[in-house]
Motif scaffolding. Structure first.
Motif, short mmCIF file in Angstrom:
data_model
loop_
_atom_site.label_atom_id
_atom_site.label_comp_id
_atom_site.label_asym_id
_atom_site.label_seq_id
_atom_site.Cartn_x
_atom_site.Cartn_y
_atom_site.Cartn_z
N PRO A 1 20.92 94.94 40.44
CA PRO A 1 21.59 93.73 40.96
C PRO A 1 20.65 92.74 41.65
CG PRO A 1 22.95 95.66 41.38
CD PRO A 1 21.66 96.17 40.77
N GLU A 2 19.69 93.27 42.43
CA GLU A 2 18.80 92.35 43.16
C GLU A 2 17.81 91.61 42.25
OE1 GLU A 2 16.95 96.52 43.50
OE2 GLU A 2 18.96 95.61 43.53
N ASP A 3 17.63 92.13 41.01
CA ASP A 3 16.68 91.49 40.09
C ASP A 3 17.36 90.57 39.08
OD1 ASP A 3 14.63 92.92 41.27
OD2 ASP A 3 14.83 94.61 39.87
N ARG A 4 18.67 90.49 39.16
CA ARG A 4 19.39 89.69 38.16
C ARG A 4 19.27 88.20 38.47
NH1 ARG A 4 24.97 93.31 37.61
NH2 ARG A 4 23.90 95.23 36.97
N PRO A 5 19.23 87.40 37.41
CA PRO A 5 19.15 85.95 37.67
C PRO A 5 20.49 85.42 38.18
CG PRO A 5 19.36 86.37 35.32
CD PRO A 5 19.24 87.72 35.98
N LYS A 6 20.42 84.58 39.20
CA LYS A 6 21.64 83.89 39.65
C LYS A 6 21.69 82.61 38.83
CE LYS A 6 21.36 85.80 44.30
NZ LYS A 6 20.29 86.73 43.90
N LEU A 7 22.71 82.50 38.03
CA LEU A 7 22.72 81.38 37.09
C LEU A 7 23.35 80.13 37.69
CD1 LEU A 7 23.47 83.31 33.78
CD2 LEU A 7 21.28 82.64 34.74
N SER A 8 23.25 80.01 39.04
CA SER A 8 23.69 78.77 39.68
C SER A 8 22.73 77.67 39.23
CB SER A 8 23.65 78.92 41.19
OG SER A 8 22.36 79.31 41.59
N ASP A 9 23.22 76.46 39.15
CA ASP A 9 22.41 75.39 38.58
C ASP A 9 21.43 74.82 39.60
OD1 ASP A 9 21.47 73.65 36.73
OD2 ASP A 9 22.99 72.13 37.14
N MET A 10 20.15 75.16 39.39
CA MET A 10 19.11 74.61 40.27
C MET A 10 18.31 73.54 39.52
SD MET A 10 19.59 76.40 42.96
CE MET A 10 18.19 76.43 44.06
N SER A 11 18.92 72.99 38.45
CA SER A 11 18.13 72.11 37.59
C SER A 11 17.68 70.84 38.30
CB SER A 11 18.90 71.75 36.32
OG SER A 11 20.17 71.24 36.64
N HIS A 12 18.35 70.49 39.44
CA HIS A 12 17.90 69.30 40.19
C HIS A 12 16.47 69.51 40.72
CE1 HIS A 12 19.63 72.07 43.12
NE2 HIS A 12 18.89 71.49 44.05
N LEU A 13 16.07 70.78 40.90
CA LEU A 13 14.71 71.05 41.41
C LEU A 13 13.66 70.88 40.31
CD1 LEU A 13 15.40 74.25 43.57
CD2 LEU A 13 14.96 71.94 44.40
N SER A 14 14.12 70.94 39.04
CA SER A 14 13.17 70.85 37.94
C SER A 14 12.38 69.54 37.97
CB SER A 14 13.90 70.97 36.61
OG SER A 14 12.98 70.96 35.55
N SER A 15 13.02 68.48 38.43
CA SER A 15 12.36 67.17 38.45
C SER A 15 11.19 67.13 39.43
CB SER A 15 13.36 66.07 38.79
OG SER A 15 13.90 66.31 40.08
N LEU A 16 11.09 68.15 40.31
CA LEU A 16 9.98 68.20 41.28
C LEU A 16 8.71 68.80 40.67
CD1 LEU A 16 11.99 69.53 44.38
CD2 LEU A 16 11.43 67.14 43.83
N GLU B 1 12.29 80.11 45.83
CA GLU B 1 13.43 79.77 44.95
C GLU B 1 12.96 79.88 43.51
OE1 GLU B 1 16.50 78.87 45.60
OE2 GLU B 1 16.61 77.76 47.50
N TRP B 2 13.88 80.25 42.61
CA TRP B 2 13.57 80.19 41.19
C TRP B 2 13.91 78.79 40.69
CZ3 TRP B 2 10.58 83.33 38.67
CH2 TRP B 2 10.44 84.64 39.12
N VAL B 3 12.87 78.06 40.30
CA VAL B 3 13.03 76.67 39.86
C VAL B 3 12.93 76.61 38.34
CG1 VAL B 3 12.04 74.34 39.98
CG2 VAL B 3 12.02 75.82 42.01
N PRO B 4 13.94 76.03 37.66
CA PRO B 4 13.85 75.91 36.20
C PRO B 4 12.82 74.83 35.81
CG PRO B 4 15.88 74.89 36.99
CD PRO B 4 15.21 75.49 38.19
N VAL B 5 12.11 75.09 34.72
CA VAL B 5 11.18 74.09 34.19
C VAL B 5 11.86 73.51 32.95
CG1 VAL B 5 8.82 73.61 33.44
CG2 VAL B 5 9.25 75.47 35.06
N ASN B 6 12.69 72.49 33.19
CA ASN B 6 13.44 71.92 32.08
C ASN B 6 12.50 71.18 31.13
OD1 ASN B 6 15.71 72.94 33.24
ND2 ASN B 6 16.43 71.00 34.10
#
Length: 360
Positions: free
Chosen positions: A38-53, A255-260
């Motif tokens: 459970p602690e290693d699972r991805p939280k699929l909440s949308d962090m895509s706003h961070l991708s622009s950074l 934080e896990w930041v997506p690289v869109n």
């Protein structure tokens, strides 16, 4: 490690199922071997706003020695360890051909792909590497891995003959990436306070590996990972992503930041070797891939590394003259790579072998 005329061989792998076939047989099945704690699972909440950074670097400006762009590169390497590269000079059709050929390869019947299956003691071929035990939780992906440079390391029996022209397309794409890597090395040399050709010289002969990752769709994407969090045992890694499917994530400020994807851009990350040479000023950053519930994703990673005989240690001028603290000791690159491959992928655990013991 083999003689200088042979490609290096590595630790034996444990054979594992083909994920693409699992999904083809039963799209709803997610075997327990793939389910994360459970602690290693991805939280699929949308962090895509961070991708622009995530920093975006213009290679055409770097080639002009633009001070502002060199400064952006310096900060990107210190603060993120990742950046996207635009205006890199690779023709769109070269990128497109590589994407189309790889997609076509993965759509071949399994018996056709298995003609190129990885042997248990080699990293080249089709399959899944870094599987070192029967108990290991597996990644939701399959891969094709080829050593491209130096050319005498190539084992052409692992280079697919189908689709037609695949070998030539890999060659063309890899040569274009090689040029981008060499140009990036010039700018990295400059921001590290050296002559523009210094980093290339430190490699003793540049090695280049190519890995295509295929991530099938997953009915439970919040329980699996496409690739386990890890940093790369490379100098730099250059990645071409699909333009329309997200999956790559990196750690930034815990934080896990997506690289869109930016269409036609390349993603570059700093590997462990730059971290060692820079005595920790530039960091190789943990990253991972997450699965998607509806779409397959394909990514193309090129690993640029020193020759296996090259000795790697912090560069004198990168060690703080006040503290004189050297974080890393001298390691032979081939030994470092072999040690990193003896372990399953696990964050930055493998970098510990290069650290000076007094800091432990």
């Amino acid at each position: 490690m083999g003689s200088n005329d042979e490609a290096p061989t590595y630790t034996p792998w444990v054979p594992v199922p083909n994920v693409q076939e699992l999904v083809r047989e039963d799209p709803l099945q997610v075997p327990l071997r793939y389910v994360r704690e459970p602690e290693d699972r991805p939280k699929l909440s949308d962090m895509s706003h961070l991708s622009s950074l995530v920093p975006v670097i213009d290679l055409s400006l770097l080639l002009l020695r633009n001070k502002e762009e060199l400064n952006k590169l310096d900060l990107a390497c210190q603060d993120w360890g990742f950046f996207q590269v635009v205006n890199h000079g690779i023709a769109k059709q070269v990128l497109r051909k590589m994407k189309d050929a790889a997609a076509e390869f993965f759509e071949l019947p399994l018996e056709e792909k298995n003609k190129y299956v990885m042997s248990s003691s080699d990293v080249q071929g089709y399959g899944q590497a870094y599987v070192v035990s029967e108990e290991q939780i597996l990644d939701w992906s399959d891969a094709l891995i080829l050593l491209v440079h130096p050319s005498h390391y190539r084992k052409l029996k692992f280079w697919p003959k189908s689709p037609t022209g695949f070998q030539e397309i890999v060659e063309e794409y890899s040569n274009a990436i090689h040029k981008v890597a060499t140009e990036l090395f010039q700018s990295l040399s400059l921001i590290m306070g050296m002559d523009k050709d210094a980093l290339l010289g430190l490699h003793k002969q540049l090695m280049q590996g190519y890995r295509v990752n295929y991530y099938p769709p997953c009915s439970k994407p919040d329980q699996v990972l496409g690739i386990t969090p890890h940093s790369d045992a490379s100098t730099i890694t250059i990645l071409m992503q699909d333009d329309d499917v997200c999956g790559l994530q990196l750690v930034h400020n815990n934080e896990w930041v997506p690289v869109n994807p930016i269409p036609d851009a390349l993603v570059v990350n700093i590997g462990d070797i730059i971290e060692i040479w820079s005595n920790g000023k530039y960091k190789s950053i943990e990253h991972r891939a997450v699965a998607n519930d509806t779409k397959a994703r394909v990514s193309h990673a090129t690993f640029i590394t020193p020759n296996v005989e090259a000795e790697i240690e912090p560069l004198n001028h990168m060690i703080d003259p006040k503290t004189k603290q050297q974080i890393y000791k001298k390691v032979k690159y081939g030994d470092y790579l072999r040690n990193s491959m003896k372990k399953k992928l696990q964050g930055k655990a493998h970098t510990e072998i290069a650290k000076v013991e007094t800091l432990a």
